[in-house]
Scaffold this motif. Sequence first.
Motif, short mmCIF file in Angstrom:
data_model
loop_
_atom_site.label_atom_id
_atom_site.label_comp_id
_atom_site.label_asym_id
_atom_site.label_seq_id
_atom_site.Cartn_x
_atom_site.Cartn_y
_atom_site.Cartn_z
N LEU A 23 -11.46 -6.45 4.33
CA LEU A 23 -10.80 -7.48 3.52
C LEU A 23 -11.71 -8.03 2.43
O LEU A 23 -11.23 -8.56 1.43
CB LEU A 23 -10.31 -8.62 4.44
N GLN A 24 -13.00 -7.92 2.62
CA GLN A 24 -13.92 -8.40 1.60
C GLN A 24 -13.79 -7.57 0.33
O GLN A 24 -13.80 -8.11 -0.78
CB GLN A 24 -15.36 -8.36 2.12
N ARG A 25 -13.66 -6.26 0.50
CA ARG A 25 -13.48 -5.38 -0.66
C ARG A 25 -12.01 -5.14 -0.98
O ARG A 25 -11.69 -4.55 -2.02
CB ARG A 25 -14.16 -4.02 -0.40
N GLY A 26 -11.11 -5.58 -0.09
CA GLY A 26 -9.69 -5.39 -0.33
C GLY A 26 -9.23 -3.97 -0.14
O GLY A 26 -8.49 -3.43 -0.96
N LEU A 27 -9.66 -3.34 0.97
CA LEU A 27 -9.31 -1.95 1.25
C LEU A 27 -8.88 -1.80 2.70
O LEU A 27 -9.31 -2.56 3.56
CB LEU A 27 -10.51 -1.03 0.99
N ALA A 44 -6.76 2.63 0.84
CA ALA A 44 -5.68 2.02 0.06
C ALA A 44 -6.09 0.61 -0.35
O ALA A 44 -6.53 -0.18 0.50
CB ALA A 44 -4.39 1.98 0.88
N PRO A 45 -5.98 0.28 -1.63
CA PRO A 45 -6.34 -1.07 -2.08
C PRO A 45 -5.28 -2.10 -1.68
O PRO A 45 -4.09 -1.77 -1.55
CB PRO A 45 -6.42 -0.92 -3.60
N GLN A 93 0.00 9.34 -7.30
CA GLN A 93 -0.21 10.44 -6.35
C GLN A 93 -1.35 10.11 -5.39
O GLN A 93 -1.23 10.29 -4.18
CB GLN A 93 -0.53 11.73 -7.10
N MET A 94 -2.46 9.61 -5.93
CA MET A 94 -3.61 9.28 -5.10
C MET A 94 -3.30 8.14 -4.14
O MET A 94 -3.67 8.16 -2.97
CB MET A 94 -4.80 8.92 -5.99
N LEU A 95 -2.59 7.12 -4.64
CA LEU A 95 -2.27 5.96 -3.81
C LEU A 95 -1.31 6.33 -2.68
O LEU A 95 -1.40 5.78 -1.58
CB LEU A 95 -1.67 4.85 -4.67
N ALA A 137 0.81 -1.22 0.00
CA ALA A 137 0.00 0.00 0.00
C ALA A 137 0.84 1.28 0.00
O ALA A 137 0.29 2.38 -0.01
CB ALA A 137 -0.94 0.00 1.20
N GLY A 138 2.17 1.15 0.06
CA GLY A 138 3.02 2.34 0.04
C GLY A 138 2.82 3.23 1.24
O GLY A 138 2.83 4.46 1.13
N LEU A 139 2.66 2.63 2.41
CA LEU A 139 2.34 3.41 3.61
C LEU A 139 3.56 4.08 4.22
O LEU A 139 4.67 3.56 4.15
CB LEU A 139 1.71 2.50 4.67
N ARG A 140 3.33 5.22 4.84
CA ARG A 140 4.32 5.82 5.73
C ARG A 140 4.33 5.00 7.02
O ARG A 140 3.32 4.40 7.39
CB ARG A 140 3.98 7.27 6.05
#
Length: 311
Positions: free
Chosen positions: A176-180, A193-194, A276-278, A159-162
């Motif tokens: 987890l069902q929607r993967g978010l 974040a997906p 940018q959004m991710l 997810a490219g998290l800080r």
Amino acid sequence: MTSSSGVPSNTCLADLAPIWRDHLLAELALSPHTVESYWLDIRNFFSFQSRLAERPTQGEGHEPDAQEIFLYMAWLRAQRVAASTLARRLSALRSFFAFAVEEKALQNNPVALHENPRLPRYLPEALNREEMRSLLAVPKLDNKNGYRDRCILELLYAAGLRVSELSQLTVDGLDLQRGLVRVFGKGAKERLAPLHGLMRQLLDTYCKQWRPLFNPLGKQLFVNHSGRELTRQYIWKMVKKYALLSGVRCAISPHTFRHSFATHLLEGGADLRVVQMLLGHADISATEIYTHVQTERLRALHHQFHPRNRM
């Protein structure tokens, strides 16, 4: 006479500082880490004020002018303070004095006309795909610590998290069902974040089988042996430990996963705006440090498909 927030107009700047700190936390919703850095910056400035030989009768927190700010910046440069630190301290002063003007404790903001130092644009370090694959495979999945750590490393990259974002994740923020996963970035800005399929499977097993073994005291997703939220320092040390075990020899930090995330997406053809959004960047300029990746990809495509390259 008092300000709109009830602060007396004759309040000393040093006495106003704790009120400003609370304002940053409660009203501007800055991260505790950022607020602590700003607080130390203001204390540093007050310490400088008290040392000024030209004004021995004026104590800490007296009303400054533009010349005093100039002297302070010159003093910091004489100590070879990094440009990034200079910029942050000037930003802290600008914020504090703007608050003081708003609260009628100061007539003018002495930092208003000062420009931030020009910062060098460093290309972010990123692992290649093979290095990333080797690093992610190090934590063992047959014990609670290894499984938790594997999930942390995978999630930093997925997810490219800080690191501050990861440490604040909660179980309630997982879908987890929607993967978010719900992420709170800088300034408490929220984004979804997906998560890819493997990440969803790992987190599902972690939440059902391994997380309960830590006896968590709250809803933090990742906790330590005491059931409390993992610190940023622990995650830093953990990343460096696994990097060493994997054989990766370059300098690495949790932010390396974020850079690798963005770099590999762009290498795969993702649009810069999507990245940018991710990443949760408010401004596209923050994402443009990765444009060198797109440039190399465009050069390769040009070389591959332009007819004059085949002559």
